[in-house]
Write a protein that holds these residues in place. Structure first.
Motif, mmCIF file in Angstrom:
data_model
loop_
_atom_site.group_PDB
_atom_site.id
_atom_site.type_symbol
_atom_site.label_atom_id
_atom_site.label_comp_id
_atom_site.label_asym_id
_atom_site.label_seq_id
_atom_site.Cartn_x
_atom_site.Cartn_y
_atom_site.Cartn_z
ATOM 1 N N THR A 187 0.776 42.224 3.420
ATOM 2 C CA THR A 187 -0.578 42.004 2.910
ATOM 3 C C THR A 187 -0.863 40.519 2.729
ATOM 4 O O THR A 187 -1.955 40.043 3.035
ATOM 5 C CB THR A 187 -0.729 42.741 1.561
ATOM 6 N N ILE A 188 0.159 39.791 2.246
ATOM 7 C CA ILE A 188 -0.028 38.340 2.081
ATOM 8 C C ILE A 188 -0.296 37.703 3.444
ATOM 9 O O ILE A 188 -1.204 36.895 3.614
ATOM 10 C CB ILE A 188 1.209 37.691 1.409
ATOM 11 N N PHE A 201 6.298 37.960 -2.675
ATOM 12 C CA PHE A 201 5.690 39.094 -3.380
ATOM 13 C C PHE A 201 6.574 39.529 -4.558
ATOM 14 O O PHE A 201 6.092 39.764 -5.664
ATOM 15 C CB PHE A 201 5.481 40.260 -2.396
ATOM 16 N N VAL A 202 7.877 39.607 -4.321
ATOM 17 C CA VAL A 202 8.795 40.021 -5.388
ATOM 18 C C VAL A 202 8.766 39.000 -6.532
ATOM 19 O O VAL A 202 8.704 39.360 -7.713
ATOM 20 C CB VAL A 202 10.238 40.185 -4.845
ATOM 21 N N VAL A 203 8.768 37.716 -6.181
ATOM 22 C CA VAL A 203 8.778 36.681 -7.208
ATOM 23 C C VAL A 203 7.492 36.725 -8.041
ATOM 24 O O VAL A 203 7.516 36.645 -9.278
ATOM 25 C CB VAL A 203 8.955 35.280 -6.561
ATOM 26 N N LEU A 204 6.347 36.891 -7.359
ATOM 27 C CA LEU A 204 5.065 36.990 -8.075
ATOM 28 C C LEU A 204 5.095 38.133 -9.092
ATOM 29 O O LEU A 204 4.718 37.974 -10.256
ATOM 30 C CB LEU A 204 3.932 37.315 -7.085
ATOM 31 N N MET A 244 -7.278 44.366 -12.686
ATOM 32 C CA MET A 244 -7.841 45.690 -12.368
ATOM 33 C C MET A 244 -9.370 45.695 -12.291
ATOM 34 O O MET A 244 -9.940 46.268 -11.372
ATOM 35 C CB MET A 244 -7.310 46.760 -13.338
ATOM 36 N N PRO A 245 -10.077 45.044 -13.249
ATOM 37 C CA PRO A 245 -11.542 44.994 -13.086
ATOM 38 C C PRO A 245 -11.945 44.272 -11.798
ATOM 39 O O PRO A 245 -12.885 44.677 -11.108
ATOM 40 C CB PRO A 245 -12.002 44.207 -14.320
ATOM 41 N N LEU A 246 -11.197 43.221 -11.461
ATOM 42 C CA LEU A 246 -11.486 42.478 -10.235
ATOM 43 C C LEU A 246 -11.303 43.394 -9.013
ATOM 44 O O LEU A 246 -12.151 43.439 -8.105
ATOM 45 C CB LEU A 246 -10.498 41.299 -10.161
ATOM 46 N N LEU A 247 -10.220 44.146 -9.036
ATOM 47 C CA LEU A 247 -9.952 45.076 -7.937
ATOM 48 C C LEU A 247 -11.077 46.099 -7.826
ATOM 49 O O LEU A 247 -11.571 46.400 -6.736
ATOM 50 C CB LEU A 247 -8.615 45.783 -8.191
ATOM 51 N N PHE A 248 -11.515 46.607 -8.973
ATOM 52 C CA PHE A 248 -12.573 47.616 -8.985
ATOM 53 C C PHE A 248 -13.847 47.044 -8.356
ATOM 54 O O PHE A 248 -14.457 47.657 -7.474
ATOM 55 C CB PHE A 248 -12.820 48.061 -10.433
ATOM 56 N N LEU A 249 -14.217 45.839 -8.775
ATOM 57 C CA LEU A 249 -15.432 45.217 -8.229
ATOM 58 C C LEU A 249 -15.334 45.049 -6.719
ATOM 59 O O LEU A 249 -16.278 45.333 -5.980
ATOM 60 C CB LEU A 249 -15.642 43.831 -8.857
ATOM 61 N N LEU A 272 -3.515 43.374 -2.021
ATOM 62 C CA LEU A 272 -2.440 42.625 -2.677
ATOM 63 C C LEU A 272 -2.434 42.887 -4.186
ATOM 64 O O LEU A 272 -1.388 43.140 -4.792
ATOM 65 C CB LEU A 272 -2.599 41.130 -2.388
ATOM 66 N N ILE A 273 -3.621 42.845 -4.801
ATOM 67 C CA ILE A 273 -3.702 43.088 -6.244
ATOM 68 C C ILE A 273 -3.207 44.493 -6.568
ATOM 69 O O ILE A 273 -2.402 44.706 -7.477
ATOM 70 C CB ILE A 273 -5.164 42.945 -6.744
ATOM 71 N N ALA A 274 -3.685 45.457 -5.781
ATOM 72 C CA ALA A 274 -3.273 46.836 -6.020
ATOM 73 C C ALA A 274 -1.751 46.951 -5.926
ATOM 74 O O ALA A 274 -1.112 47.618 -6.737
ATOM 75 C CB ALA A 274 -3.946 47.759 -5.010
#
Ligand code: PHE
Length: 450
Positions: free
Chosen positions: A111-112, A151-154, A175-180, A312-314
């Motif tokens: 995804t990155i 990704f693992v480090v993040l 999560m709100p950002l993802l929803f929007l 990525l956020i998800a």
């Protein structure tokens, strides 16, 4: 020790964290392609029935176990059933977390790469070129591994910061950002020419598509998507306060998870139809088909970027819950510091993740029961460990824990009403164990029911 245990600051904090765990690659990457492969609305109906009838009671069960004991998945069973072997569920949870992390973080890394590609140069409009590019990328021994490690480090960095200041804080922002972003993409999908065909595919059921295979896929997806059967909800629930309404949080989580999946379907499938592509492409749907569609659209690069950031956020908000299952075990049972526990956990995830990434290319020929590492981790987790974990948990709550204890915990010590307790107990005692056993036996080939 018990008093110094970190906790979520509010009921809303518990909710966003559990929803953050549930809503992940399962919703945005897997759900739309399964809907495509297993025939549209019929799959969605089966999936929704499984969520309401089987997964909701299982979700309540995990909340009961975690919140009542305030311990990690292993310790929780030692508290509730001392001197018995039920702690095995805790061990299974840790193993399942490792298996899921091993393939999940690899896709997180992809995804990155695609997020960066969407802004650097964009995508080709040629299917063959995109297909080849994806294949070339995932089989390479370096780039995907690098992104996977990032990704693992993040994810690990968030978990190190703790429950309140790490997991809760970042879920509340992300999560709100993802929803929007998902709503924006879904609205965009609705306005594409030909969107109505995609919507018809999503919402007009063809009942001939309900087969044994699609039923199993729907149940597996329901467990995976809700993070059930492997101690994740137990672990998060153990950080909830005694006056939080766990039935409400559990129900909202199921609702939000189904809602996110549908939104992802609405964002993706109309676009697929409007470009005349068959929706049954499978796992490469979002990495091959979607980039091609984005490349042909006005503002496609921006849309593609938003899409891959969402993915990525998800993925990150789910990966942290997997890391937390193992971290909590190390901290409480082996008395490690949180930092050491997270470092060990992420190192394990990194090693297995590298194996599964390499199994796309250089380690292609190493197979276990016919699967490469990546496929084996996914199969083992989704088709074996999650159903076994889920089955054991419903049996434990249905048959081992006293009904009074169940009621006491679900009502938060009498603070809230417990609607439908009788039905919930009936499902946990009879329906869920029988249904999950049949599906499990069939999946691992002991029973040829279907
Ligand atoms: N529920 C996550 C998803 O849908 C995956 C997951 C499974 C996370 C199990 C934690 C535990 O992507």
């Amino acid at each position: 020790m018990q008093n110094s245990r970190d906790q979520f600051s509010s009921q809303f904090g518990v909710l966003v964290a559990v929803v953050g765990s549930a809503v992940g690659l399962g919703n945005i990457w897997r759900f739309p392609y399964l809907v495509g492969v297993y025939g549209g609305a019929a799959f969605i109906i089966m999936y929704t029935v499984f969520v309401v009838v089987l997964c909701l009671p299982l979700m309540f069960s995990e909340f009961i176990i975690g919140r009542r004991t305030q311990r990690n998945a292993f310790g929780a069973f030692k508290v509730l059933a001392p001197g018995t072997g039920w702690w095995g569920i805790g061990v299974l949870s840790v193993v399942a977390s490792i298996c899921i992390l091993a393939f999940f973080c690899v896709i997180g890394g992809w995804t990155i790469e695609y997020m960066i590609q969407s802004i650097m140069g964009g995508f080709s409009t040629d299917h063959a070129v995109l297909d080849q590019k994806f294949d070339h990328f995932i089989t390479s021994p370096s780039r995907p591994i690098l992104w996977h490690l990032l990704f693992v480090v993040l994810s690990a960095a968030i978990v190190v910061a703790g429950i309140k200041n790490g997991i809760e804080k970042y879920n509340k922002i992300l999560m709100p950002l993802l929803f929007l972003m998902i709503v924006l993409l879904a609205v965009w999908g609705l306005f594409l020419p030909g969107a109505s065909q995609g919507l018809a595919f999503l919402f007009k059921p063809d009942f001939s598509k309900i087969t044994a295979g699609s039923m199993m896929a729907a149940l597996g997806q329901a467990f995976f998507s809700l993070s059930l059967g492997m101690g994740c909800v137990i672990t998060y629930a153990s950080y909830a306060k005694k006056d939080h309404n766990i039935m409400k949080v559990g129900s909202y989580t199921c609702l939000a998870d189904v809602g996110f999946s549908l939104l992802a379907g609405i964002a993706i499938l109309p676009a697929v139809f409007s470009f005349g592509v068959a929706p049954n492409e499978g796992p490469t749907l979002v990495f091959v088909i979607l980039p091609r569609i984005f490349a042909q659209l006005p503002f496609g690069a921006i849309l593609a970027f938003i899409f891959f950031v969402s993915l990525l956020i998800a993925a990150v908000t789910s990966a942290i819950s997997l890391i937390e299952v193992i971290t909590a075990y190390f901290v409480e049972e082996l008395k490690l510091t949180r930092r050491t526990a997270v470092i060990i956990t992420s190192s394990i995830a990194a090693v297995f993740g590298c194996l599964s990434s390499l199994s796309m290319g250089v380690l292609k020929d190493v197979t276990i029961f016919g699967y490469g590492f990546f496929g084996m981790f996914e199969y083992l987790a989704s088709n074996v460990l999650l159903p076994i974990g889920g089955l054991s948990i419903v049996i434990f709550i249905g048959w081992v824990l006293k009904k009074n204890a169940v009621k006491d915990e679900l009502s938060s010590g009498g603070l809230y009403r417990v609607p439908l307790l009788g039905s919930i107990m009936f499902i946990l005692k009879f329906i869920a164990p029988i249904a999950i056993s049949l599906i499990l036996l069939n999946a691992i080939g002991f029973l040829r029911l279907f």
